[in-house]
Motif scaffolding. Sequence first.
Motif, PDB file in Angstrom:
ATOM      1  N   VAL A  49       0.523  -1.542  -0.429  1.00 29.00           N
ATOM      2  CA  VAL A  49       0.048  -0.121  -0.179  1.00 29.00           C
ATOM      3  C   VAL A  49       0.840   0.976   0.201  1.00 29.00           C
ATOM      4  CG1 VAL A  49      -1.948   1.539   1.265  1.00 29.00           C
ATOM      5  CG2 VAL A  49      -1.233  -0.806   0.945  1.00 29.00           C
ATOM      6  N   ALA A  50       0.467   2.141  -1.091  1.00 27.61           N
ATOM      7  CA  ALA A  50       1.213   3.361  -0.535  1.00 27.61           C
ATOM      8  C   ALA A  50      -0.005   4.773  -0.400  1.00 27.61           C
ATOM      9  CB  ALA A  50       1.983   4.489  -2.929  1.00 27.61           C
ATOM     10  N   SER A  72       7.493   8.192  14.897  1.00 26.33           N
ATOM     11  CA  SER A  72       7.798   8.028  15.688  1.00 26.33           C
ATOM     12  C   SER A  72       7.861   6.310  15.871  1.00 26.33           C
ATOM     13  CB  SER A  72       8.827   8.509  17.021  1.00 26.33           C
ATOM     14  OG  SER A  72       9.541   9.313  16.062  1.00 26.33           O
ATOM     15  N   ALA A  73       6.052   6.124  16.860  1.00 27.20           N
ATOM     16  CA  ALA A  73       5.951   5.144  17.825  1.00 27.20           C
ATOM     17  C   ALA A  73       5.402   3.727  16.477  1.00 27.20           C
ATOM     18  CB  ALA A  73       4.985   5.404  18.805  1.00 27.20           C
ATOM     19  N   MET A  74       5.338   4.259  15.677  1.00 29.15           N
ATOM     20  CA  MET A  74       5.078   3.241  14.247  1.00 29.15           C
ATOM     21  C   MET A  74       6.419   2.592  13.707  1.00 29.15           C
ATOM     22  SD  MET A  74       1.664   5.480  12.516  1.00 29.15           S
ATOM     23  CE  MET A  74       1.349   3.811  11.834  1.00 29.15           C
ATOM     24  N   SER A  75       6.930   3.141  13.446  1.00 28.92           N
ATOM     25  CA  SER A  75       8.071   3.348  12.763  1.00 28.92           C
ATOM     26  C   SER A  75       9.196   2.070  14.024  1.00 28.92           C
ATOM     27  CB  SER A  75       9.144   4.526  12.271  1.00 28.92           C
ATOM     28  OG  SER A  75      10.758   3.694  12.115  1.00 28.92           O
ATOM     29  N   LEU A  76       8.630   2.078  14.902  1.00 33.36           N
ATOM     30  CA  LEU A  76       9.318   1.474  16.422  1.00 33.36           C
ATOM     31  C   LEU A  76       8.162  -0.189  15.997  1.00 33.36           C
ATOM     32  CD1 LEU A  76      10.502   3.268  19.248  1.00 33.36           C
ATOM     33  CD2 LEU A  76      12.114   1.959  17.513  1.00 33.36           C
ATOM     34  N   GLU A  77       7.186   0.073  16.292  1.00 30.76           N
ATOM     35  CA  GLU A  77       6.286  -0.921  15.914  1.00 30.76           C
ATOM     36  C   GLU A  77       6.484  -2.038  14.958  1.00 30.76           C
ATOM     37  OE1 GLU A  77       1.527  -1.805  15.811  1.00 30.76           O
ATOM     38  OE2 GLU A  77       2.338   0.004  16.322  1.00 30.76           O
ATOM     39  N   MET A  78       6.561  -0.764  13.666  1.00 31.72           N
ATOM     40  CA  MET A  78       6.571  -2.205  12.307  1.00 31.72           C
ATOM     41  C   MET A  78       7.698  -2.113  11.802  1.00 31.72           C
ATOM     42  SD  MET A  78       3.223   0.535  10.816  1.00 31.72           S
ATOM     43  CE  MET A  78       2.546  -1.021   9.643  1.00 31.72           C
ATOM     44  N   GLY A  79       8.207  -1.315  12.327  1.00 33.37           N
ATOM     45  CA  GLY A  79       9.623  -1.811  11.409  1.00 33.37           C
ATOM     46  C   GLY A  79       9.772  -1.942   9.835  1.00 33.37           C
ATOM     47  N   ASP A  80      10.845  -2.651   9.104  1.00 29.20           N
ATOM     48  CA  ASP A  80      10.668  -2.641   7.706  1.00 29.20           C
ATOM     49  C   ASP A  80       9.318  -2.778   6.842  1.00 29.20           C
ATOM     50  OD1 ASP A  80      13.486  -2.277   8.862  1.00 29.20           O
ATOM     51  OD2 ASP A  80      14.062  -4.738   8.126  1.00 29.20           O
ATOM     52  N   SER A  81       8.442  -3.377   7.879  1.00 24.13           N
ATOM     53  CA  SER A  81       7.277  -3.044   7.176  1.00 24.13           C
ATOM     54  C   SER A  81       6.423  -1.248   6.409  1.00 24.13           C
ATOM     55  CB  SER A  81       6.182  -3.912   7.555  1.00 24.13           C
ATOM     56  OG  SER A  81       5.801  -3.542   8.662  1.00 24.13           O
ATOM     57  N   LEU A  82       7.269  -0.728   7.733  1.00 22.32           N
ATOM     58  CA  LEU A  82       6.920   0.893   6.839  1.00 22.32           C
ATOM     59  C   LEU A  82       7.599   1.843   6.701  1.00 22.32           C
ATOM     60  CD1 LEU A  82       4.694   3.355   7.210  1.00 22.32           C
ATOM     61  CD2 LEU A  82       4.858   2.856   9.889  1.00 22.32           C
ATOM     62  N   ASN A 117      -4.987   5.454   8.986  1.00 20.51           N
ATOM     63  CA  ASN A 117      -5.491   4.521   8.118  1.00 20.51           C
ATOM     64  C   ASN A 117      -4.106   3.244   7.821  1.00 20.51           C
ATOM     65  OD1 ASN A 117      -6.186   6.985   5.178  1.00 20.51           O
ATOM     66  ND2 ASN A 117      -7.360   5.862   6.626  1.00 20.51           N
ATOM     67  N   VAL A 118      -2.573   4.094   7.892  1.00 17.36           N
ATOM     68  CA  VAL A 118      -1.662   2.896   7.883  1.00 17.36           C
ATOM     69  C   VAL A 118      -1.848   1.861   9.555  1.00 17.36           C
ATOM     70  CG1 VAL A 118       0.642   3.080   8.678  1.00 17.36           C
ATOM     71  CG2 VAL A 118      -0.172   4.103   7.200  1.00 17.36           C
ATOM     72  N   GLN A 119      -2.318   2.728  10.423  1.00 21.05           N
ATOM     73  CA  GLN A 119      -2.625   1.879  11.540  1.00 21.05           C
ATOM     74  C   GLN A 119      -3.530   0.202  11.864  1.00 21.05           C
ATOM     75  OE1 GLN A 119      -0.440   1.793  14.397  1.00 21.05           O
ATOM     76  NE2 GLN A 119      -0.869  -0.543  14.391  1.00 21.05           N
ATOM     77  N   ASN A 120      -5.039   1.373  10.562  1.00 16.51           N
ATOM     78  CA  ASN A 120      -5.932   0.122  10.887  1.00 16.51           C
ATOM     79  C   ASN A 120      -5.655  -0.809   9.259  1.00 16.51           C
ATOM     80  OD1 ASN A 120      -7.448   1.660  12.380  1.00 16.51           O
ATOM     81  ND2 ASN A 120      -8.339   2.867  11.333  1.00 16.51           N
ATOM     82  N   VAL A 121      -4.599  -0.547   8.120  1.00 15.49           N
ATOM     83  CA  VAL A 121      -4.698  -1.514   7.567  1.00 15.49           C
ATOM     84  C   VAL A 121      -4.495  -2.302   7.592  1.00 15.49           C
ATOM     85  CG1 VAL A 121      -3.430  -2.065   5.086  1.00 15.49           C
ATOM     86  CG2 VAL A 121      -4.722   0.129   5.778  1.00 15.49           C
ATOM     87  N   ARG A 122      -2.715  -2.007   8.857  1.00 12.07           N
ATOM     88  CA  ARG A 122      -2.052  -2.991   9.590  1.00 12.07           C
ATOM     89  C   ARG A 122      -2.708  -4.324  10.228  1.00 12.07           C
ATOM     90  NH1 ARG A 122       3.294  -3.404  12.316  1.00 12.07           N
ATOM     91  NH2 ARG A 122       3.139  -5.330  12.523  1.00 12.07           N
ATOM     92  N   ASN A 123      -3.479  -3.313  11.263  1.00 14.78           N
ATOM     93  CA  ASN A 123      -4.561  -4.236  11.844  1.00 14.78           C
ATOM     94  C   ASN A 123      -5.483  -5.414  11.462  1.00 14.78           C
ATOM     95  OD1 ASN A 123      -3.208  -2.749  13.704  1.00 14.78           O
ATOM     96  ND2 ASN A 123      -5.163  -1.620  14.294  1.00 14.78           N
ATOM     97  N   TYR A 124      -5.787  -4.750   9.919  1.00 15.13           N
ATOM     98  CA  TYR A 124      -6.960  -5.381   9.580  1.00 15.13           C
ATOM     99  C   TYR A 124      -5.763  -6.887   9.126  1.00 15.13           C
ATOM    100  CZ  TYR A 124      -9.391  -7.733   6.226  1.00 15.13           C
ATOM    101  OH  TYR A 124     -10.056  -8.442   5.207  1.00 15.13           O
TER     102      TYR A 124
END
Length: 143
Positions: free
Chosen positions: A25-26, A84-94, A43-50
């Motif tokens: 997803v872009a 910062s938080a999302m980058s740490l949580e999602m790592g290379d997938s974001l 949107n990023v977080q919701n897509v990831r969670n889904y």
Amino acid sequence: MKHLLTVAAFVAATSAFAEGQTHRVAVHVDENDPQVMNMALNNVQNVRNYYDSQGDTVVIELVAYGPGLNMFVEGKSPVADRISAMSLEMGDSLTFAACGNTLRGMSKKAGHDVALMSEAVVTPSGVVRLIELQENGYAYVRP
């Protein structure tokens, strides 16, 4: 023989399903509006969670250019803590991609180099990056 081919096709399809899919997803941000920036991150977080709940993986690249580049400007971003938080949580997938054209323009206007958050990766052109991502099978989202 036909029955064996059907069983083999079913097993292959089931195996692929069991392993999960990878989605790409872009996400596009070109507005200096904290609501739009937060919506993009939602949107990023919701897509990831889904996709996590489906047993799938997702690779997301958020591309910011124009006024939206303020999302990544060090000391100016209204969403710095979330990034910062999302980058740490999602790592290379974001990935957070910053438009180099916009950055050069901002720096020229400011009379000095504009610093970006460490999470941002500069790409030569935000628009071109979005085109490349879509050409490589990424779904396009603009909040």
